[in-house]
Design an enzyme around this catalytic site. Structure first.
Site, PDB file in Angstrom:
ATOM      1  N   ASN A 283       1.303   3.355  -2.978  1.00  0.00           N
ATOM      2  CA  ASN A 283       1.856   3.766  -4.285  1.00  0.00           C
ATOM      3  C   ASN A 283       1.407   5.173  -4.662  1.00  0.00           C
ATOM      4  O   ASN A 283       2.205   5.987  -5.137  1.00  0.00           O
ATOM      5  CB  ASN A 283       1.378   2.816  -5.390  1.00  0.00           C
ATOM      6  CG  ASN A 283       1.967   1.429  -5.254  1.00  0.00           C
ATOM      7  OD1 ASN A 283       2.865   1.212  -4.454  1.00  0.00           O
ATOM      8  ND2 ASN A 283       1.450   0.493  -6.038  1.00  0.00           N
TER       9      ASN A 283
ATOM     10  N   ASP B 244       0.828  -1.210   0.000  1.00  0.00           N
ATOM     11  CA  ASP B 244       0.000   0.000   0.000  1.00  0.00           C
ATOM     12  C   ASP B 244       0.864   1.263   0.000  1.00  0.00           C
ATOM     13  O   ASP B 244       1.964   1.278   0.541  1.00  0.00           O
ATOM     14  CB  ASP B 244      -0.909  -0.014   1.239  1.00  0.00           C
ATOM     15  CG  ASP B 244      -2.058   0.977   1.125  1.00  0.00           C
ATOM     16  OD1 ASP B 244      -2.395   1.385  -0.008  1.00  0.00           O
ATOM     17  OD2 ASP B 244      -2.626   1.349   2.172  1.00  0.00           O
TER      18      ASP B 244
ATOM     19  N   HIS C  98       2.584   3.234  -9.023  1.00  0.00           N
ATOM     20  CA  HIS C  98       2.306   1.824  -9.309  1.00  0.00           C
ATOM     21  C   HIS C  98       3.463   1.188 -10.073  1.00  0.00           C
ATOM     22  O   HIS C  98       3.829   0.048  -9.825  1.00  0.00           O
ATOM     23  CB  HIS C  98       1.003   1.688 -10.098  1.00  0.00           C
ATOM     24  CG  HIS C  98      -0.220   2.136  -9.336  1.00  0.00           C
ATOM     25  ND1 HIS C  98      -0.444   1.786  -8.025  1.00  0.00           N
ATOM     26  CD2 HIS C  98      -1.278   2.915  -9.695  1.00  0.00           C
ATOM     27  CE1 HIS C  98      -1.595   2.321  -7.613  1.00  0.00           C
ATOM     28  NE2 HIS C  98      -2.111   3.015  -8.604  1.00  0.00           N
TER      29      HIS C  98
ATOM     30  N   ARG D 105       1.869  -4.660   6.282  1.00  0.00           N
ATOM     31  CA  ARG D 105       1.221  -3.625   5.461  1.00  0.00           C
ATOM     32  C   ARG D 105       2.107  -2.392   5.480  1.00  0.00           C
ATOM     33  O   ARG D 105       2.530  -1.942   6.542  1.00  0.00           O
ATOM     34  CB  ARG D 105      -0.171  -3.273   5.983  1.00  0.00           C
ATOM     35  CG  ARG D 105      -0.857  -2.228   5.076  1.00  0.00           C
ATOM     36  CD  ARG D 105      -2.335  -2.063   5.361  1.00  0.00           C
ATOM     37  NE  ARG D 105      -2.949  -1.201   4.354  1.00  0.00           N
ATOM     38  CZ  ARG D 105      -4.217  -1.230   3.982  1.00  0.00           C
ATOM     39  NH1 ARG D 105      -5.034  -2.093   4.526  1.00  0.00           N
ATOM     40  NH2 ARG D 105      -4.680  -0.406   3.045  1.00  0.00           N
TER      41      ARG D 105
ATOM     42  N   LEU E 227       9.929 -20.950  -3.785  1.00  0.00           N
ATOM     43  CA  LEU E 227       8.914 -20.076  -3.187  1.00  0.00           C
ATOM     44  C   LEU E 227       7.573 -20.189  -3.926  1.00  0.00           C
ATOM     45  O   LEU E 227       7.544 -20.205  -5.152  1.00  0.00           O
ATOM     46  CB  LEU E 227       9.413 -18.620  -3.284  1.00  0.00           C
ATOM     47  CG  LEU E 227       8.405 -17.535  -2.907  1.00  0.00           C
ATOM     48  CD1 LEU E 227       8.281 -17.425  -1.394  1.00  0.00           C
ATOM     49  CD2 LEU E 227       8.822 -16.178  -3.484  1.00  0.00           C
TER      50      LEU E 227
ATOM     51  N   ARG F 188      -5.060  -1.618   8.739  1.00  0.00           N
ATOM     52  CA  ARG F 188      -6.299  -2.373   8.517  1.00  0.00           C
ATOM     53  C   ARG F 188      -6.029  -3.466   7.498  1.00  0.00           C
ATOM     54  O   ARG F 188      -5.018  -3.437   6.788  1.00  0.00           O
ATOM     55  CB  ARG F 188      -7.426  -1.449   8.043  1.00  0.00           C
ATOM     56  CG  ARG F 188      -7.072  -0.609   6.825  1.00  0.00           C
ATOM     57  CD  ARG F 188      -8.259   0.246   6.347  1.00  0.00           C
ATOM     58  NE  ARG F 188      -7.834   1.175   5.314  1.00  0.00           N
ATOM     59  CZ  ARG F 188      -7.540   2.459   5.519  1.00  0.00           C
ATOM     60  NH1 ARG F 188      -7.630   2.981   6.720  1.00  0.00           N
ATOM     61  NH2 ARG F 188      -7.172   3.231   4.510  1.00  0.00           N
TER      62      ARG F 188
ATOM     63  N   SER G 107     -11.085  -6.593  -4.579  1.00  0.00           N
ATOM     64  CA  SER G 107     -12.432  -6.559  -5.169  1.00  0.00           C
ATOM     65  C   SER G 107     -12.979  -5.140  -5.170  1.00  0.00           C
ATOM     66  O   SER G 107     -13.807  -4.791  -6.008  1.00  0.00           O
ATOM     67  CB  SER G 107     -13.392  -7.409  -4.336  1.00  0.00           C
ATOM     68  OG  SER G 107     -12.849  -8.664  -4.078  1.00  0.00           O
TER      69      SER G 107
HETATM   70  C1  IPE Z   1      -5.567  -2.582  -0.205  1.00  0.00           C
HETATM   71  O1  IPE Z   1      -5.208  -1.281  -0.382  1.00  0.00           O
HETATM   72  C2  IPE Z   1      -5.554  -3.307  -1.532  1.00  0.00           C
HETATM   73  C3  IPE Z   1      -4.236  -3.535  -2.123  1.00  0.00           C
HETATM   74  C4  IPE Z   1      -3.088  -3.232  -1.584  1.00  0.00           C
HETATM   75  C5  IPE Z   1      -4.261  -4.192  -3.406  1.00  0.00           C
HETATM   76  P1  IPE Z   1      -6.282  -0.111  -0.583  1.00  0.00           P
HETATM   77  O2  IPE Z   1      -5.484   1.127  -0.755  1.00  0.00           O
HETATM   78  O3  IPE Z   1      -7.222  -0.470  -1.659  1.00  0.00           O
HETATM   79  O4  IPE Z   1      -7.054  -0.127   0.810  1.00  0.00           O
HETATM   80  P2  IPE Z   1      -7.890   1.018   1.540  1.00  0.00           P
HETATM   81  O5  IPE Z   1      -8.892   1.530   0.553  1.00  0.00           O
HETATM   82  O6  IPE Z   1      -6.931   2.088   1.940  1.00  0.00           O
HETATM   83  O7  IPE Z   1      -8.485   0.345   2.730  1.00  0.00           O
HETATM   84  C1  IPE Z   2      -1.444   0.229  -3.423  1.00  0.00           C
HETATM   85  O1  IPE Z   2      -1.255   1.584  -3.466  1.00  0.00           O
HETATM   86  C2  IPE Z   2      -1.740  -0.364  -4.782  1.00  0.00           C
HETATM   87  C3  IPE Z   2      -3.124  -0.828  -4.957  1.00  0.00           C
HETATM   88  C4  IPE Z   2      -4.084  -0.713  -4.099  1.00  0.00           C
HETATM   89  C5  IPE Z   2      -3.434  -1.474  -6.208  1.00  0.00           C
HETATM   90  P1  IPE Z   2      -2.460   2.622  -3.494  1.00  0.00           P
HETATM   91  O2  IPE Z   2      -2.826   2.876  -4.918  1.00  0.00           O
HETATM   92  O3  IPE Z   2      -3.562   2.163  -2.635  1.00  0.00           O
HETATM   93  O4  IPE Z   2      -1.780   3.918  -2.878  1.00  0.00           O
HETATM   94  P2  IPE Z   2      -2.411   4.907  -1.844  1.00  0.00           P
HETATM   95  O5  IPE Z   2      -2.877   4.100  -0.679  1.00  0.00           O
HETATM   96  O6  IPE Z   2      -3.550   5.609  -2.542  1.00  0.00           O
HETATM   97  O7  IPE Z   2      -1.297   5.834  -1.484  1.00  0.00           O
HETATM   98 MG    MG Z   3      -4.037   2.433  -0.697  1.00  0.00          MG
END
Ligand code: IPE
Ligand code: IPE
Ligand code: MG
Length: 255
Positions: free
Chosen positions: A31, A29, A46, A197, A140, A203, A75
């Site tokens: 990116n 999380d 990303h 995480r 792995l 969460r 999802s």
């Molecule tokens: C969780 O991250 C999903 C992935 C890392 C693929 P999100 O960025 O979607 O989660 P929330 O919305 O902050 O809970």
């Molecule tokens: C995680 O990074 C990648 C995916 C959920 C696919 P985010 O895109 O959720 O990045 P933030 O949380 O918005 O910074």
């Molecule tokens: Mg995110």
């Protein structure tokens, strides 16, 4: 390998955080925030996230981790702007096309969890190809959680079990924890010992809800594109300090 009542596969149940975790789950999380902090478009975060993933897989192999589950697309991520969803789909395709041969040569076995029927046929066949090519690898196991949501996975398992009950193949009173586990996408994969995480959020966001019953959680304050071998080692070092009790009593000395 010993399995305890919680369904964990840890071979040293008491004070069990001591070894290298068998199964690590990663919620990649941050990116978007990484990119925004640099005045870059979210997609750049990303892209850099894919490089962090390569570093993570290499580090996990080096540390002797047996299962690495990466949360790649949830999802609920369909609710993002269409352009970002398309970029994420494009990056998955690129990753599978560019990295599959390298992963295969390294003995990595790829397994995909998540709902596939609603994915574009091109993505579906790439995922299937990756699984088929690497099926017999003994290194792995890289579990790719794509279009994955744990509640959806549990609901689908319940539907399958209900259909079996309706067909008279299982009696309702015979449904156990093991019945449910064996109907999840993760059937046959040991429960995660450690879930990491990044980005500071604390969460699960619909990741491995059932499987994480006795997982240890480590939340890192860095954004995913900055993740490297040292980050994984730090998370594991923290895991090794934990006293896993699985509802029992500790054998460690008190505080
Ligand atoms: C969780 O991250 C999903 C992935 C890392 C693929 P999100 O960025 O979607 O989660 P929330 O919305 O902050 O809970
Ligand atoms: C995680 O990074 C990648 C995916 C959920 C696919 P985010 O895109 O959720 O990045 P933030 O949380 O918005 O910074
Ligand atoms: Mg995110």
């Amino acid at each position: 390998m010993a399995r305890n009542a919680a369904g964990s596969n840890d071979s040293t149940p008491e004070g069990a955080g001591s070894g290298v975790p068998v199964h690590v789950g990663i919620i990649m999380d941050g990116n978007g925030r990484w990119a925004t902090a640099r005045n870059l478009p979210r997609v750049e975060g990303h892209r850099r996230g894919v490089e962090a993933l390569r570093r993570c897989v290499r580090a996990a192999r080096g540390l002797g981790i047996r299962y690495l589950t990466i949360y790649s697309f949830s999802s609920e991520n369909w609710s993002r702007p269409l352009s970002e969803v398309s970029e994420l789909m494009g990056l998955l395709k690129l990753f599978l096309r560019h990295d599959l041969a390298v992963l295969h040569r390294a003995g990595v076995r790829i397994k995909v969890i998540g709902e596939r029927s609603s994915l574009a046929p091109e993505i579906r066949s790439l995922l299937e190809e990756a699984e088929a090519l690497t099926r017999d690898n003994a290194g792995l196991t890289l579990v790719v959680a794509f279009n994955y949501g744990s509640r959806q996975e549990i609901a689908a398992a319940a539907a399958k079990i209900a259909a079996e009950a309706a067909a008279g193949r299982i009696r309702p009173e015979d449904v156990t924890v093991e019945t449910i586990s064996s109907h999840l996408d993760t059937a046959g994969i040991p429960d995660p010992d450690l879930i990491v995480r990044t980005s500071g959020e604390q969460r699960l966001s619909n990741f491995l809800l059932w499987q994480a019953a006795y997982a240890e959680f480590v939340f890192l304050p860095i954004y995913w594109p900055d993740f490297d071998e040292a980050s994984l080692s730090a998370a594991i070092a923290e895991y090794q300090q934990r006293d896993r009790r699985f509802g029992g009593v500790t054998k460690r000395a008190g505080p």
